[in-house]
Motif scaffolding. Structure first.
Motif, PDB file in Angstrom:
ATOM      1  N   ALA A 165      12.155   8.848 -18.813  1.00 30.11           N
ATOM      2  CA  ALA A 165      12.709   7.555 -19.193  1.00 30.11           C
ATOM      3  C   ALA A 165      12.248   6.424 -18.278  1.00 30.11           C
ATOM      4  N   ASN A 166      11.400   6.748 -17.301  1.00 28.47           N
ATOM      5  CA  ASN A 166      10.858   5.753 -16.374  1.00 28.47           C
ATOM      6  C   ASN A 166      11.969   5.059 -15.582  1.00 28.47           C
ATOM      7  N   LEU A 167      12.952   5.842 -15.134  1.00 28.57           N
ATOM      8  CA  LEU A 167      14.078   5.307 -14.376  1.00 28.57           C
ATOM      9  C   LEU A 167      13.910   5.468 -12.874  1.00 28.57           C
ATOM     10  N   VAL A 168      12.903   6.218 -12.459  1.00 26.91           N
ATOM     11  CA  VAL A 168      12.712   6.503 -11.037  1.00 26.91           C
ATOM     12  C   VAL A 168      11.940   5.358 -10.395  1.00 26.91           C
ATOM     13  N   SER A 169      12.452   4.896  -9.262  1.00 19.84           N
ATOM     14  CA  SER A 169      11.752   3.829  -8.530  1.00 19.84           C
ATOM     15  C   SER A 169      11.172   4.393  -7.236  1.00 19.84           C
ATOM     16  N   PHE A 170      11.991   4.359  -6.155  1.00 17.39           N
ATOM     17  CA  PHE A 170      11.505   4.828  -4.861  1.00 17.39           C
ATOM     18  C   PHE A 170      12.368   5.941  -4.282  1.00 17.39           C
ATOM     19  N   CYS A 172       0.818  -1.216   0.000  1.00 17.19           N
ATOM     20  CA  CYS A 172       0.000   0.000   0.000  1.00 17.19           C
ATOM     21  C   CYS A 172       0.852   1.268   0.000  1.00 17.19           C
ATOM     22  N   ILE A 173       2.006   1.210   0.668  1.00 21.71           N
ATOM     23  CA  ILE A 173       2.837   2.405   0.825  1.00 21.71           C
ATOM     24  C   ILE A 173       3.754   2.640  -0.373  1.00 21.71           C
ATOM     25  N   LEU A 174       4.268   1.567  -0.970  1.00 23.75           N
ATOM     26  CA  LEU A 174       5.249   1.723  -2.047  1.00 23.75           C
ATOM     27  C   LEU A 174       4.734   2.531  -3.231  1.00 23.75           C
ATOM     28  N   PRO A 175       3.495   2.346  -3.703  1.00 26.73           N
ATOM     29  CA  PRO A 175       3.023   3.202  -4.805  1.00 26.73           C
ATOM     30  C   PRO A 175       3.038   4.678  -4.464  1.00 26.73           C
ATOM     31  N   ILE A 176       2.698   5.025  -3.211  1.00 25.87           N
ATOM     32  CA  ILE A 176       2.731   6.426  -2.802  1.00 25.87           C
ATOM     33  C   ILE A 176       4.164   6.951  -2.798  1.00 25.87           C
ATOM     34  N   ILE A 177       5.086   6.134  -2.304  1.00 18.87           N
ATOM     35  CA  ILE A 177       6.497   6.535  -2.301  1.00 18.87           C
ATOM     36  C   ILE A 177       7.003   6.725  -3.730  1.00 18.87           C
TER      37      ILE A 177
END
Length: 292
Positions: free
Chosen positions: A46-51, A26-31
């Protein structure tokens, strides 16, 4: 004691592990959304960002809070949520209180109850609702967003059943002291029902804050859009003409970071309100009162 047994310890470990994994999901998508909103244009596109942000920058938030349409929509949503929650809770309480009485006290209670239940099963439909709002002169007003959903039958049923579970001795004692129905509701039932009221208030706030469809059909001016309607237009329809930003200002900012910033800001108010209401969820139904 049972909590010292091996089986209970194994159950606790498995239970806490499962809840921990569920919480992370639940928390990871918000992060992730927060990290994208603080990232620079190249890694976000470039969709390189994760958390974790890459090329930390606050330009997306600067442009978002500099957007007059976004600020207006945010204020409309705050105003709508506050008014709808207060109006909804008042109507719910004064409706659920008499419906919680026995048929011997309130004649015809079952008929009125089924009248409300009927509206859950059958509704007038979208077109009659639109015509009604239009004929009442509520178009492009805050009341077009508040009044159609002010009376939640589901909340009334929950509150009615909650009232019926409260000790009858308290009500009888209030009547013996000279209190009427309204005074008994305000001084006896409402204080004992704070956990239920807080829970239903949160349900109402979440519904009002996230509702976007009514804003799009009842509002013709973008300035009157609630935030959810504006975000649906920008993110789902990807109509950037509604954000009232000079295209030259977006040259160094990824549209993905701007949308992420707006999504996070849109979700933040409910995330901030929930901790203050959570304490009511774990309280007992009746504290310090006589129990049957």
């Amino acid at each position: 004691m049972y909590y010292k047994t091996k089986g209970y310890r194994i159950f606790s470990i498995v239970n806490y592990t499962f809840l921990g994994i569920l919480s992370l999901l639940c928390i990871l998508p918000i992060i992730h959304i927060l990290a994208v909103s603080f990232s620079s244009m190249a890694p976000a596109s470039a969709n390189l960002v994760s958390f974790w942000p890459i090329g930390f920058t606050t330009d997306a938030y600067v442009k978002t809070f500099g957007n007059t349409n976004f600020i207006n929509s945010l204020l409309v949503s705050v105003k709508r949520t506050i008014i709808a929650t207060v109006v909804g809770m008042v109507i719910m309480l004064i409706t659920a209180f008499p419906l919680s009485k026995e048929d011997t006290i309130f004649k015809g209670r079952s008929i009125y109850t089924w009248f409300f239940v009927f509206t859950i099963l059958f509704s007038g439909g979208l077109i009659p609702s639109y015509i009604l709002v239009h004929k009442l002169g509520l178009m492009d007003t805050i009341w077009a967003l508040v009044l159609p959903g002010a009376l939640s039958v589901w909340n009334i049923i929950l509150m009615m059943n909650f009232f019926r579970g409260l000790p009858k001795e308290l009500e009888e004692a209030a009547y013996l002291d000279g209190a009427g129905h309204i005074k008994t509701l305000i001084l006896v039932y409402v204080p004992l029902s704070l956990p239920a009221i807080a829970t239903l208030s949160l349900f109402t706030m979440v519904y009002q804050w996230n509702s976007w469809f009514d804003g799009m059909i009842y509002m013709s001016d973008i300035k009157n859009y609630p935030l959810a309607s504006l975000l649906q237009t920008i993110i789902v329809q990807q109509d950037l003409s509604k954000i009232n930003v000079d295209p030259s200002m977006l040259e160094n900012i990824s549209q993905r970071t701007v949308r992420a910033a707006q999504i996070f800001i849109g979700a933040l108010p409910i995330l901030l309100v929930y901790p203050f209401l959570q304490r009511f969820f774990v309280k007992g139904i009746v504290l310090g009162a006589v129990k049957e």
